[in-house]
Design a protein around this motif. Structure first.
Motif, PDB file in Angstrom:
ATOM      1  N   ASP A   1       0.829  -1.209   0.000  1.00 33.78           N
ATOM      2  CA  ASP A   1       0.000   0.000   0.000  1.00 33.78           C
ATOM      3  C   ASP A   1       0.862   1.257   0.000  1.00 33.78           C
ATOM      4  O   ASP A   1       0.558   2.228  -0.688  1.00 33.78           O
ATOM      5  N   THR A   2       1.958   1.231   0.755  1.00 36.80           N
ATOM      6  CA  THR A   2       2.855   2.387   0.820  1.00 36.80           C
ATOM      7  C   THR A   2       3.469   2.671  -0.545  1.00 36.80           C
ATOM      8  O   THR A   2       3.541   3.826  -0.980  1.00 36.80           O
ATOM      9  N   LEU A   3       3.899   1.622  -1.236  1.00 42.78           N
ATOM     10  CA  LEU A   3       4.474   1.806  -2.569  1.00 42.78           C
ATOM     11  C   LEU A   3       3.419   2.311  -3.548  1.00 42.78           C
ATOM     12  O   LEU A   3       3.697   3.197  -4.363  1.00 42.78           O
ATOM     13  N   LYS A   4       2.211   1.775  -3.470  1.00 45.18           N
ATOM     14  CA  LYS A   4       1.138   2.233  -4.360  1.00 45.18           C
ATOM     15  C   LYS A   4       0.898   3.730  -4.194  1.00 45.18           C
ATOM     16  O   LYS A   4       0.758   4.465  -5.174  1.00 45.18           O
ATOM     17  N   ILE A   5       0.868   4.189  -2.956  1.00 45.36           N
ATOM     18  CA  ILE A   5       0.658   5.622  -2.697  1.00 45.36           C
ATOM     19  C   ILE A   5       1.806   6.438  -3.287  1.00 45.36           C
ATOM     20  O   ILE A   5       1.588   7.454  -3.943  1.00 45.36           O
ATOM     21  N   ALA A   6       3.037   5.973  -3.060  1.00 37.33           N
ATOM     22  CA  ALA A   6       4.204   6.692  -3.587  1.00 37.33           C
ATOM     23  C   ALA A   6       4.166   6.754  -5.108  1.00 37.33           C
ATOM     24  O   ALA A   6       4.429   7.804  -5.709  1.00 37.33           O
ATOM     25  N   LEU A   7       3.819   5.650  -5.746  1.00 32.39           N
ATOM     26  CA  LEU A   7       3.763   5.632  -7.209  1.00 32.39           C
ATOM     27  C   LEU A   7       2.621   6.493  -7.738  1.00 32.39           C
ATOM     28  O   LEU A   7       2.771   7.191  -8.745  1.00 32.39           O
ATOM     29  N   ASP A   8       1.484   6.445  -7.058  1.00 31.75           N
ATOM     30  CA  ASP A   8       0.333   7.234  -7.502  1.00 31.75           C
ATOM     31  C   ASP A   8       0.571   8.733  -7.382  1.00 31.75           C
ATOM     32  O   ASP A   8       0.011   9.517  -8.147  1.00 31.75           O
ATOM     33  N   THR A   9       1.389   9.142  -6.427  1.00 29.46           N
ATOM     34  CA  THR A   9       1.614  10.574  -6.211  1.00 29.46           C
ATOM     35  C   THR A   9       2.885  11.093  -6.886  1.00 29.46           C
ATOM     36  O   THR A   9       3.105  12.297  -6.922  1.00 29.46           O
ATOM     37  N   ALA A  10       3.687  10.197  -7.427  1.00 29.48           N
ATOM     38  CA  ALA A  10       4.932  10.616  -8.088  1.00 29.48           C
ATOM     39  C   ALA A  10       4.621  11.244  -9.448  1.00 29.48           C
ATOM     40  O   ALA A  10       3.695  10.818 -10.141  1.00 29.48           O
ATOM     41  N   PRO A  11       5.401  12.258  -9.826  1.00 31.79           N
ATOM     42  CA  PRO A  11       5.207  12.831 -11.162  1.00 31.79           C
ATOM     43  C   PRO A  11       5.512  11.786 -12.234  1.00 31.79           C
ATOM     44  O   PRO A  11       6.390  10.955 -12.061  1.00 31.79           O
ATOM     45  N   ARG A  12       4.780  11.846 -13.327  1.00 26.14           N
ATOM     46  CA  ARG A  12       4.932  10.857 -14.399  1.00 26.14           C
ATOM     47  C   ARG A  12       5.285  11.523 -15.717  1.00 26.14           C
ATOM     48  O   ARG A  12       4.754  12.566 -16.056  1.00 26.14           O
TER      49      ARG A  12
ATOM     50  N   SER B   1       5.406   9.145 -18.262  1.00 21.11           N
ATOM     51  CA  SER B   1       4.957   8.050 -19.107  1.00 21.11           C
ATOM     52  C   SER B   1       4.084   7.127 -18.263  1.00 21.11           C
ATOM     53  O   SER B   1       4.152   7.165 -17.039  1.00 21.11           O
ATOM     54  N   PRO B   2       3.290   6.273 -18.897  1.00 23.38           N
ATOM     55  CA  PRO B   2       2.550   5.279 -18.114  1.00 23.38           C
ATOM     56  C   PRO B   2       3.487   4.246 -17.470  1.00 23.38           C
ATOM     57  O   PRO B   2       3.118   3.566 -16.528  1.00 23.38           O
ATOM     58  N   LEU B   3       4.708   4.154 -17.975  1.00 23.07           N
ATOM     59  CA  LEU B   3       5.698   3.242 -17.404  1.00 23.07           C
ATOM     60  C   LEU B   3       6.340   3.878 -16.182  1.00 23.07           C
ATOM     61  O   LEU B   3       6.468   5.102 -16.093  1.00 23.07           O
ATOM     62  N   ILE B   4       6.777   3.054 -15.253  1.00 24.35           N
ATOM     63  CA  ILE B   4       7.362   3.567 -14.016  1.00 24.35           C
ATOM     64  C   ILE B   4       8.825   3.947 -14.210  1.00 24.35           C
ATOM     65  O   ILE B   4       9.246   5.036 -13.844  1.00 24.35           O
ATOM     66  N   LEU B   5       9.614   3.053 -14.762  1.00 27.36           N
ATOM     67  CA  LEU B   5      11.048   3.301 -14.907  1.00 27.36           C
ATOM     68  C   LEU B   5      11.361   3.756 -16.326  1.00 27.36           C
ATOM     69  O   LEU B   5      11.438   2.956 -17.251  1.00 27.36           O
ATOM     70  N   THR B   6      11.528   5.048 -16.456  1.00 25.95           N
ATOM     71  CA  THR B   6      11.872   5.608 -17.761  1.00 25.95           C
ATOM     72  C   THR B   6      13.083   6.518 -17.614  1.00 25.95           C
ATOM     73  O   THR B   6      13.383   7.010 -16.532  1.00 25.95           O
ATOM     74  N   ASN B   7      13.734   6.747 -18.721  1.00 28.90           N
ATOM     75  CA  ASN B   7      14.866   7.666 -18.692  1.00 28.90           C
ATOM     76  C   ASN B   7      14.352   9.102 -18.834  1.00 28.90           C
ATOM     77  O   ASN B   7      13.141   9.340 -18.832  1.00 28.90           O
ATOM     78  N   THR B   8      15.253  10.047 -18.965  1.00 30.14           N
ATOM     79  CA  THR B   8      14.853  11.458 -19.033  1.00 30.14           C
ATOM     80  C   THR B   8      14.031  11.778 -20.270  1.00 30.14           C
ATOM     81  O   THR B   8      13.342  12.792 -20.307  1.00 30.14           O
ATOM     82  N   LYS B   9      14.071  10.915 -21.265  1.00 35.06           N
ATOM     83  CA  LYS B   9      13.270  11.121 -22.479  1.00 35.06           C
ATOM     84  C   LYS B   9      11.890  10.480 -22.369  1.00 35.06           C
ATOM     85  O   LYS B   9      11.096  10.560 -23.296  1.00 35.06           O
ATOM     86  N   GLY B  10      11.631   9.813 -21.227  1.00 29.75           N
ATOM     87  CA  GLY B  10      10.327   9.188 -21.026  1.00 29.75           C
ATOM     88  C   GLY B  10      10.171   7.835 -21.689  1.00 29.75           C
ATOM     89  O   GLY B  10       9.070   7.312 -21.785  1.00 29.75           O
ATOM     90  N   VAL B  11      11.266   7.250 -22.125  1.00 34.96           N
ATOM     91  CA  VAL B  11      11.209   5.918 -22.736  1.00 34.96           C
ATOM     92  C   VAL B  11      11.814   4.899 -21.767  1.00 34.96           C
ATOM     93  O   VAL B  11      12.595   5.260 -20.883  1.00 34.96           O
ATOM     94  N   PRO B  12      11.458   3.623 -21.922  1.00 37.77           N
ATOM     95  CA  PRO B  12      11.979   2.615 -20.988  1.00 37.77           C
ATOM     96  C   PRO B  12      13.504   2.580 -20.974  1.00 37.77           C
ATOM     97  O   PRO B  12      14.155   2.798 -21.996  1.00 37.77           O
ATOM     98  N   TRP B  13      14.044   2.319 -19.796  1.00 39.04           N
ATOM     99  CA  TRP B  13      15.487   2.199 -19.643  1.00 39.04           C
ATOM    100  C   TRP B  13      16.008   1.039 -20.481  1.00 39.04           C
ATOM    101  O   TRP B  13      15.366  -0.001 -20.570  1.00 39.04           O
ATOM    102  N   THR B  14      17.189   1.214 -21.009  1.00 39.83           N
ATOM    103  CA  THR B  14      17.933   0.067 -21.523  1.00 39.83           C
ATOM    104  C   THR B  14      18.746  -0.449 -20.339  1.00 39.83           C
ATOM    105  O   THR B  14      18.977   0.282 -19.366  1.00 39.83           O
ATOM    106  N   ALA B  15      19.190  -1.677 -20.410  1.00 40.84           N
ATOM    107  CA  ALA B  15      19.997  -2.227 -19.316  1.00 40.84           C
ATOM    108  C   ALA B  15      21.264  -1.394 -19.124  1.00 40.84           C
ATOM    109  O   ALA B  15      21.643  -1.066 -17.994  1.00 40.84           O
TER     110      ALA B  15
END
Length: 145
Positions: A16-27, A29-43
């Motif tokens: 629940d704590t993580l859900k709240i943090a994710l819901d209130t974090a600026p976005r 992209s619809p993805l959680i882990l993105t780079n500064t361009k808003g696209v998914p990270w490469t490894a």
């Protein structure tokens, strides 16, 4: 989600704590882990950013994979069994025990403290904290004292 190292499919429910943090974090992209361009990270991109952030924070000798081992340890300390842990981390069940034995639990002072406290609370041991079980003192002697 597919675990990168083993290829195992894992499901990682959010607390629940993580859900709240994710819901209130600026976005960006619809993805959680993105780079500064808003696209998914490469490894490689994630690894480079991880190293830079660790250096900036003064953290040495920690790899991103160490977080997976930390998850194993925290889940075990929360009372999860090896099957539950492997379902989340993607480790094989036998590997969960090896991770705990060789890398984390053996060096965990808090676990040692908890084990000694539990021993001290166990009736019938010479190390019990309970007055009626103290070594060398019989209940009859205590009652007279």
């Amino acid at each position: 989600m597919k675990q990168n190292k083993t290829g195992a499919r894992v499901s990682i429910p959010a607390t629940d704590t993580l859900k709240i943090a994710l819901d209130t974090a600026p976005r960006r992209s619809p993805l959680i882990l993105t780079n500064t361009k808003g696209v998914p990270w490469t490894a490689a991109g994630f690894s480079a950013s991880w190293r830079k952030l660790c250096a900036r924070a003064g953290i040495e000798g920690l790899t991103f994979n160490d977080l997976r081992g930390t998850a194993v340890t925290r889940l075990a300390r929360a009372g999860c069994d090896h099957a539950e842990i492997s379902a989340i981390t993607g480790h094989k069940m036998g590997d969960v025990g090896r991770v705990l034995d060789h890398h984390y639990v053996s060096r965990n002072a808090l676990l040692a403290d908890e084990a000694i406290a539990r021993l001290g609370d166990t009736p019938g041991t010479d190390l019990s904290n309970r007055p009626s079980n103290r070594a060398g003192v019989s209940p009859t002697q205590e009652e007279k004292a």
